[in-house]
Design a protein around this motif. Sequence first.
Motif, PDB file in Angstrom:
ATOM      1  N   GLY A  17       0.798  -1.223   0.000  1.00 31.33           N
ATOM      2  CA  GLY A  17       0.000   0.000   0.000  1.00 31.33           C
ATOM      3  C   GLY A  17       0.826   1.267   0.000  1.00 31.33           C
ATOM      4  N   GLU A  18       2.125   1.142   0.257  1.00 28.91           N
ATOM      5  CA  GLU A  18       2.976   2.327   0.286  1.00 28.91           C
ATOM      6  C   GLU A  18       2.999   2.975  -1.097  1.00 28.91           C
ATOM      7  OE1 GLU A  18       6.727   1.092   1.965  1.00 28.91           O
ATOM      8  OE2 GLU A  18       5.807   0.748   3.919  1.00 28.91           O
ATOM      9  N   GLY A  19       2.785   4.279  -1.127  1.00 28.40           N
ATOM     10  CA  GLY A  19       2.740   5.018  -2.377  1.00 28.40           C
ATOM     11  C   GLY A  19       1.350   5.166  -2.962  1.00 28.40           C
ATOM     12  N   LYS A  20       0.361   4.459  -2.409  1.00 36.37           N
ATOM     13  CA  LYS A  20      -1.005   4.571  -2.920  1.00 36.37           C
ATOM     14  C   LYS A  20      -1.616   5.900  -2.513  1.00 36.37           C
ATOM     15  CE  LYS A  20      -2.763  -0.130  -3.127  1.00 36.37           C
ATOM     16  NZ  LYS A  20      -3.820  -1.038  -2.659  1.00 36.37           N
ATOM     17  N   ARG A  24       2.727   6.787   2.994  1.00 35.99           N
ATOM     18  CA  ARG A  24       4.188   6.835   3.018  1.00 35.99           C
ATOM     19  C   ARG A  24       4.796   5.614   3.694  1.00 35.99           C
ATOM     20  NH1 ARG A  24       5.429   9.343  -1.089  1.00 35.99           N
ATOM     21  NH2 ARG A  24       4.543  11.398  -1.182  1.00 35.99           N
ATOM     22  N   ASP A  25       4.037   5.012   4.616  1.00 31.81           N
ATOM     23  CA  ASP A  25       4.590   3.891   5.377  1.00 31.81           C
ATOM     24  C   ASP A  25       3.436   3.073   5.919  1.00 31.81           C
ATOM     25  OD1 ASP A  25       6.638   2.383   6.645  1.00 31.81           O
ATOM     26  OD2 ASP A  25       6.276   3.444   8.515  1.00 31.81           O
ATOM     27  N   VAL A  26       3.650   1.777   6.046  1.00 26.90           N
ATOM     28  CA  VAL A  26       2.687   0.887   6.680  1.00 26.90           C
ATOM     29  C   VAL A  26       3.421   0.115   7.757  1.00 26.90           C
ATOM     30  CG1 VAL A  26       1.140  -1.078   6.384  1.00 26.90           C
ATOM     31  CG2 VAL A  26       1.277   0.666   4.601  1.00 26.90           C
ATOM     32  N   ASP A  27       2.864   0.146   8.973  1.00 28.01           N
ATOM     33  CA  ASP A  27       3.488  -0.543  10.092  1.00 28.01           C
ATOM     34  C   ASP A  27       2.406  -1.207  10.922  1.00 28.01           C
ATOM     35  OD1 ASP A  27       5.503  -1.390  11.870  1.00 28.01           O
ATOM     36  OD2 ASP A  27       5.182   0.370  13.139  1.00 28.01           O
ATOM     37  N   GLY A  43      -0.093  -2.972  10.182  1.00 25.87           N
ATOM     38  CA  GLY A  43      -1.446  -2.845   9.665  1.00 25.87           C
ATOM     39  C   GLY A  43      -2.030  -1.451   9.717  1.00 25.87           C
ATOM     40  N   VAL A  44      -1.230  -0.453  10.053  1.00 25.82           N
ATOM     41  CA  VAL A  44      -1.700   0.930  10.107  1.00 25.82           C
ATOM     42  C   VAL A  44      -0.948   1.732   9.058  1.00 25.82           C
ATOM     43  CG1 VAL A  44      -1.932   2.991  11.537  1.00 25.82           C
ATOM     44  CG2 VAL A  44      -2.229   0.738  12.559  1.00 25.82           C
ATOM     45  N   ALA A  45      -1.696   2.469   8.232  1.00 22.57           N
ATOM     46  CA  ALA A  45      -1.087   3.280   7.177  1.00 22.57           C
ATOM     47  C   ALA A  45      -0.763   4.662   7.717  1.00 22.57           C
ATOM     48  CB  ALA A  45      -2.043   3.399   5.995  1.00 22.57           C
ATOM     49  N   CYS A  46       0.432   5.128   7.417  1.00 21.54           N
ATOM     50  CA  CYS A  46       0.882   6.464   7.771  1.00 21.54           C
ATOM     51  C   CYS A  46       0.804   7.298   6.497  1.00 21.54           C
ATOM     52  CB  CYS A  46       2.305   6.408   8.309  1.00 21.54           C
ATOM     53  SG  CYS A  46       2.889   7.953   8.962  1.00 21.54           S
ATOM     54  N   VAL A  47      -0.017   8.349   6.519  1.00 21.09           N
ATOM     55  CA  VAL A  47      -0.330   9.120   5.322  1.00 21.09           C
ATOM     56  C   VAL A  47       0.246  10.527   5.405  1.00 21.09           C
ATOM     57  CG1 VAL A  47      -2.222  10.061   3.941  1.00 21.09           C
ATOM     58  CG2 VAL A  47      -2.434   7.802   4.977  1.00 21.09           C
ATOM     59  N   GLU A  48       0.936  10.921   4.343  1.00 18.73           N
ATOM     60  CA  GLU A  48       1.384  12.302   4.200  1.00 18.73           C
ATOM     61  C   GLU A  48       0.239  13.067   3.541  1.00 18.73           C
ATOM     62  OE1 GLU A  48       4.435  14.738   1.430  1.00 18.73           O
ATOM     63  OE2 GLU A  48       5.205  12.905   2.347  1.00 18.73           O
ATOM     64  N   PRO A  49      -0.290  14.097   4.210  1.00 16.01           N
ATOM     65  CA  PRO A  49      -1.434  14.803   3.647  1.00 16.01           C
ATOM     66  C   PRO A  49      -1.061  15.641   2.436  1.00 16.01           C
ATOM     67  CG  PRO A  49      -0.682  15.913   5.624  1.00 16.01           C
ATOM     68  CD  PRO A  49       0.135  14.650   5.491  1.00 16.01           C
ATOM     69  N   GLY A  50      -1.982  15.721   1.513  1.00 13.96           N
ATOM     70  CA  GLY A  50      -1.843  16.608   0.372  1.00 13.96           C
ATOM     71  C   GLY A  50      -2.603  17.892   0.649  1.00 13.96           C
ATOM     72  N   PRO A  51      -2.524  18.849  -0.257  1.00 17.34           N
ATOM     73  CA  PRO A  51      -3.195  20.131  -0.043  1.00 17.34           C
ATOM     74  C   PRO A  51      -4.713  20.020   0.026  1.00 17.34           C
ATOM     75  CG  PRO A  51      -2.227  20.020  -2.242  1.00 17.34           C
ATOM     76  CD  PRO A  51      -1.785  18.800  -1.506  1.00 17.34           C
ATOM     77  N   GLU A  52      -5.264  18.920  -0.463  1.00 16.01           N
ATOM     78  CA  GLU A  52      -6.713  18.744  -0.456  1.00 16.01           C
ATOM     79  C   GLU A  52      -7.242  18.095   0.823  1.00 16.01           C
ATOM     80  OE1 GLU A  52      -8.530  20.141  -2.746  1.00 16.01           O
ATOM     81  OE2 GLU A  52      -6.741  20.762  -3.832  1.00 16.01           O
ATOM     82  N   MET A  53      -6.349  17.718   1.758  1.00 17.34           N
ATOM     83  CA  MET A  53      -6.829  17.140   3.013  1.00 17.34           C
ATOM     84  C   MET A  53      -7.428  18.263   3.848  1.00 17.34           C
ATOM     85  SD  MET A  53      -5.042  14.874   6.047  1.00 17.34           S
ATOM     86  CE  MET A  53      -4.911  13.340   5.160  1.00 17.34           C
ATOM     87  N   THR A  54      -8.721  18.164   4.086  1.00 23.20           N
ATOM     88  CA  THR A  54      -9.438  19.230   4.786  1.00 23.20           C
ATOM     89  C   THR A  54      -9.125  19.231   6.276  1.00 23.20           C
ATOM     90  OG1 THR A  54     -11.358  17.828   5.197  1.00 23.20           O
ATOM     91  CG2 THR A  54     -11.350  19.110   3.130  1.00 23.20           C
ATOM     92  N   ASP A  55      -9.387  20.363   6.888  1.00 17.38           N
ATOM     93  CA  ASP A  55      -9.197  20.483   8.331  1.00 17.38           C
ATOM     94  C   ASP A  55     -10.097  19.522   9.094  1.00 17.38           C
ATOM     95  OD1 ASP A  55      -7.241  22.400   8.022  1.00 17.38           O
ATOM     96  OD2 ASP A  55      -8.619  24.094   8.308  1.00 17.38           O
ATOM     97  N   SER A  56     -11.288  19.243   8.549  1.00 27.25           N
ATOM     98  CA  SER A  56     -12.182  18.320   9.252  1.00 27.25           C
ATOM     99  C   SER A  56     -11.612  16.909   9.283  1.00 27.25           C
ATOM    100  CB  SER A  56     -13.584  18.324   8.630  1.00 27.25           C
ATOM    101  OG  SER A  56     -13.551  17.841   7.315  1.00 27.25           O
ATOM    102  N   ILE A  57     -10.960  16.493   8.197  1.00 30.58           N
ATOM    103  CA  ILE A  57     -10.324  15.176   8.199  1.00 30.58           C
ATOM    104  C   ILE A  57      -9.120  15.197   9.125  1.00 30.58           C
ATOM    105  CG2 ILE A  57      -9.061  13.477   6.814  1.00 30.58           C
ATOM    106  CD1 ILE A  57     -10.899  14.206   4.483  1.00 30.58           C
ATOM    107  N   LYS A  58      -8.314  16.264   9.039  1.00 32.22           N
ATOM    108  CA  LYS A  58      -7.151  16.370   9.923  1.00 32.22           C
ATOM    109  C   LYS A  58      -7.559  16.356  11.387  1.00 32.22           C
ATOM    110  CE  LYS A  58      -4.005  18.832   6.865  1.00 32.22           C
ATOM    111  NZ  LYS A  58      -3.280  20.090   6.642  1.00 32.22           N
ATOM    112  N   SER A  59      -8.644  17.052  11.721  1.00 31.79           N
ATOM    113  CA  SER A  59      -9.063  17.091  13.126  1.00 31.79           C
ATOM    114  C   SER A  59      -9.535  15.727  13.593  1.00 31.79           C
ATOM    115  CB  SER A  59     -10.152  18.141  13.344  1.00 31.79           C
ATOM    116  OG  SER A  59     -11.351  17.751  12.714  1.00 31.79           O
TER     117      SER A  59
END
Length: 82
Positions: free
Chosen positions: A9-12, A26-29, A31-47
């Motif tokens: 899943g890394e890079g998806k 960016r990384d899977v450890d 069974g949990v995906a670590c995601v680098e947010p893009g400019p379209e990630m809203t504050d509601s998702i971040k919160s």
Amino acid sequence: MCANFTVDGEGKPVVNTNGQEIGIVRDVDAGVACVEPGPEMTDSIKSRLRRDREVADGMENYRIDEEYVNEVTPEEIRLQRF
């Protein structure tokens, strides 16, 4: 949904319910995906994901547990509506 995150899943892209890309896995450890947010990630998702935020190398990353995932395809990870 039982998301089965693996190193494959890394890079998806991670997309919202509208199909808009909001980040990249960016990384899977353990069974949990670590995601680098893009400019379209809203504050509601971040919160929603804030409690899982990690800061590494000056970049915010958000941990996405399977409970937040609607579908995993060979091309992308689609989040549920929050």
